[in-house]
Design a protein around this motif. Sequence first.
Motif, PDB file in Angstrom:
ATOM      1  N   THR A 288      -2.998   3.876  -3.205  1.00  0.00           N
ATOM      2  CA  THR A 288      -2.772   2.470  -3.796  1.00  0.00           C
ATOM      3  C   THR A 288      -2.554   1.094  -3.221  1.00  0.00           C
ATOM      4  O   THR A 288      -1.170   0.812  -2.524  1.00  0.00           O
ATOM      5  CB  THR A 288      -1.840   2.787  -5.083  1.00  0.00           C
TER       6      THR A 288
ATOM      7  N   GLN B  58       1.038  -1.505  -0.104  1.00  0.00           N
ATOM      8  CA  GLN B  58      -0.113   0.326   0.051  1.00  0.00           C
ATOM      9  C   GLN B  58       0.243   1.487   0.043  1.00  0.00           C
ATOM     10  O   GLN B  58       1.804   1.302   0.517  1.00  0.00           O
ATOM     11  CB  GLN B  58      -0.954  -0.144   1.420  1.00  0.00           C
TER      12      GLN B  58
ATOM     13  N   SER C 210      -6.748   1.639  -6.684  1.00  0.00           N
ATOM     14  CA  SER C 210      -6.458   3.142  -6.096  1.00  0.00           C
ATOM     15  C   SER C 210      -7.251   3.719  -6.036  1.00  0.00           C
ATOM     16  O   SER C 210      -8.923   4.298  -6.682  1.00  0.00           O
ATOM     17  CB  SER C 210      -5.625   3.531  -6.965  1.00  0.00           C
TER      18      SER C 210
ATOM     19  N   GLU D 158      -1.707  -2.387  -4.144  1.00  0.00           N
ATOM     20  CA  GLU D 158      -1.303  -3.671  -4.795  1.00  0.00           C
ATOM     21  C   GLU D 158      -1.108  -5.142  -4.853  1.00  0.00           C
ATOM     22  O   GLU D 158      -0.643  -4.969  -3.637  1.00  0.00           O
ATOM     23  CB  GLU D 158       0.076  -3.278  -5.608  1.00  0.00           C
TER      24      GLU D 158
END
Length: 171
Positions: free
Chosen positions: A141, A31, A131, A143
């Motif tokens: 964001t 993050q 996001s 991931e």
Amino acid sequence: MRKFIIIFTLFLNLFGYSELEFKSLSAKFTQTITSQNQKIIYTGSISIDSDFGAFWQYNTPTQKSIYISNNKITIIEPQLQQAIITNLQNSPDITQILNNAQKLSDNKFQTTYDDITYDIVVENSNPKLISYTDKLGNIATIEFHQTIKNSPINKELLTPKIPSDYDIISN
């Protein structure tokens, strides 16, 4: 056979099937929060059971455990030796975000919750990236890596375990 596959795919899309629907989800995450040219990167893992709740384990830069269940959130912070228990109000959980997303293209989805737009990227039918920009202008964001969907999750993992010597803050 090709016609059957096309009709089956259309049927699933028309009647509510989404690549983002799941019973359970586990993944590692990274993050990134960007605010006024400063960037903080968190890493950890997440486990979600869509019926029971979610568990976020932050490993870096500091350890923190976050449990979300039954409209309550419990945050356990080992460095502060405290646990914060509060009601989850006006904050979506990841299950809500993913379940309410609308498909924009083959691998892109989007949803809006409480005036915040969440952009979602999917890879191999799994969430890969979420996001958004929060109300303070921070760009976030998340991931996901090593994602496993619809595999059983031990409910004990999703249940907060607050050490007896921790301060408990409730509101």
